[in-house]
Design a protein around this motif. Structure first.
Motif, PDB file in Angstrom:
ATOM      1  N   UNK A  74       0.848  -1.169   0.000  1.00  0.00           N
ATOM      2  CA  UNK A  74       0.000   0.000   0.000  1.00  0.00           C
ATOM      3  C   UNK A  74       0.895   1.233   0.000  1.00  0.00           C
ATOM      4  N   UNK A  75       0.514   2.200  -0.775  1.00  0.00           N
ATOM      5  CA  UNK A  75       1.292   3.411  -0.921  1.00  0.00           C
ATOM      6  C   UNK A  75       0.666   4.536  -0.100  1.00  0.00           C
ATOM      7  N   UNK A  76       1.501   5.290   0.570  1.00  0.00           N
ATOM      8  CA  UNK A  76       1.025   6.406   1.386  1.00  0.00           C
ATOM      9  C   UNK A  76       1.613   7.696   0.829  1.00  0.00           C
ATOM     10  N   UNK A  77       0.775   8.707   0.663  1.00  0.00           N
ATOM     11  CA  UNK A  77       1.220  10.023   0.223  1.00  0.00           C
ATOM     12  C   UNK A  77       1.013  10.979   1.382  1.00  0.00           C
ATOM     13  N   UNK A  78       2.105  11.599   1.800  1.00  0.00           N
ATOM     14  CA  UNK A  78       2.066  12.507   2.940  1.00  0.00           C
ATOM     15  C   UNK A  78       1.679  13.904   2.465  1.00  0.00           C
ATOM     16  N   UNK A  79       0.697  14.522   3.126  1.00  0.00           N
ATOM     17  CA  UNK A  79       0.262  15.874   2.796  1.00  0.00           C
ATOM     18  C   UNK A  79       0.818  16.835   3.838  1.00  0.00           C
ATOM     19  N   UNK A  80       1.703  17.733   3.399  1.00  0.00           N
ATOM     20  CA  UNK A  80       2.258  18.751   4.280  1.00  0.00           C
ATOM     21  C   UNK A  80       1.209  19.825   4.577  1.00  0.00           C
ATOM     22  N   UNK A  82       5.309  21.301  -3.910  1.00  0.00           N
ATOM     23  CA  UNK A  82       4.722  20.761  -5.140  1.00  0.00           C
ATOM     24  C   UNK A  82       5.640  19.709  -5.745  1.00  0.00           C
ATOM     25  N   UNK A  83       6.931  19.976  -5.765  1.00  0.00           N
ATOM     26  CA  UNK A  83       7.880  19.006  -6.314  1.00  0.00           C
ATOM     27  C   UNK A  83       7.879  17.700  -5.547  1.00  0.00           C
ATOM     28  N   UNK A  84       7.918  17.787  -4.217  1.00  0.00           N
ATOM     29  CA  UNK A  84       7.888  16.568  -3.397  1.00  0.00           C
ATOM     30  C   UNK A  84       6.554  15.822  -3.563  1.00  0.00           C
ATOM     31  N   UNK A  85       5.478  16.582  -3.648  1.00  0.00           N
ATOM     32  CA  UNK A  85       4.146  15.985  -3.801  1.00  0.00           C
ATOM     33  C   UNK A  85       4.045  15.229  -5.129  1.00  0.00           C
ATOM     34  N   UNK A  86       4.521  15.850  -6.210  1.00  0.00           N
ATOM     35  CA  UNK A  86       4.486  15.187  -7.517  1.00  0.00           C
ATOM     36  C   UNK A  86       5.404  13.960  -7.550  1.00  0.00           C
ATOM     37  N   UNK A  87       6.531  14.039  -6.866  1.00  0.00           N
ATOM     38  CA  UNK A  87       7.421  12.875  -6.788  1.00  0.00           C
ATOM     39  C   UNK A  87       6.744  11.728  -6.042  1.00  0.00           C
ATOM     40  N   UNK A  88       6.030  12.034  -4.958  1.00  0.00           N
ATOM     41  CA  UNK A  88       5.300  11.003  -4.207  1.00  0.00           C
ATOM     42  C   UNK A  88       4.222  10.359  -5.069  1.00  0.00           C
ATOM     43  N   UNK A  89       3.503  11.187  -5.839  1.00  0.00           N
ATOM     44  CA  UNK A  89       2.447  10.650  -6.713  1.00  0.00           C
ATOM     45  C   UNK A  89       3.066   9.759  -7.790  1.00  0.00           C
ATOM     46  N   UNK A 100       2.365   5.750  -8.326  1.00  0.00           N
ATOM     47  CA  UNK A 100       1.900   5.192  -9.604  1.00  0.00           C
ATOM     48  C   UNK A 100       2.794   4.041 -10.059  1.00  0.00           C
ATOM     49  N   UNK A 101       4.115   4.205  -9.923  1.00  0.00           N
ATOM     50  CA  UNK A 101       5.038   3.132 -10.306  1.00  0.00           C
ATOM     51  C   UNK A 101       4.849   1.894  -9.436  1.00  0.00           C
ATOM     52  N   UNK A 102       4.632   2.071  -8.132  1.00  0.00           N
ATOM     53  CA  UNK A 102       4.428   0.928  -7.239  1.00  0.00           C
ATOM     54  C   UNK A 102       3.146   0.176  -7.601  1.00  0.00           C
ATOM     55  N   UNK A 103       2.099   0.903  -7.926  1.00  0.00           N
ATOM     56  CA  UNK A 103       0.829   0.271  -8.292  1.00  0.00           C
ATOM     57  C   UNK A 103       0.981  -0.510  -9.586  1.00  0.00           C
TER      58      UNK A 103
END
Length: 94
Positions: A1-7, A38-45, A49-52
């Motif tokens: 499961x992938x987690x995206x952290x929201x600052x 924004x850069x870190x957020x897009x990298x997390x997304x 996507x790659x993990x999925x």
């Protein structure tokens, strides 16, 4: 499961869902106030996507391998041994 952290710089602006049959599409809008965030957020997304995609490919290859094993096992079944009770032997057999 992938987690995206929201600052603190990232906020959920809006979200909607559309359902068609057994599939659902969820659209989420994010508001980012800091360019670095924004850069870190897009990298997390992108990482998510790659993990999925990797998980889906792995599941598909495992399913394909299982399907191959099932078809191969049919050709390698044991032969039935029919009993011979003697008598009525063909000519020339001692």
């Amino acid at each position: 499961m992938t987690i995206i952290y929201l600052d603190a710089e990232v906020a959920i602006r809006n979200y909607t869902a559309t359902v068609k049959g057994s599939r659902s599409i969820v659209r989420v809008e994010f508001e980012v106030t800091e360019p670095g965030a924004l850069g870190f957020f897009l990298a997390d997304i992108g990482r998510a996507k790659m993990e999925i995609e990797a998980a889906r490919k792995s599941a598909a290859s495992q399913k394909k391998a299982t399907r191959k094993e099932k078809t191969r096992s049919i050709g390698h079944t044991e032969l039935l041994a029919l009993p011979y009770f003697g008598g009525n032997e063909p000519e020339g057999v001692a």
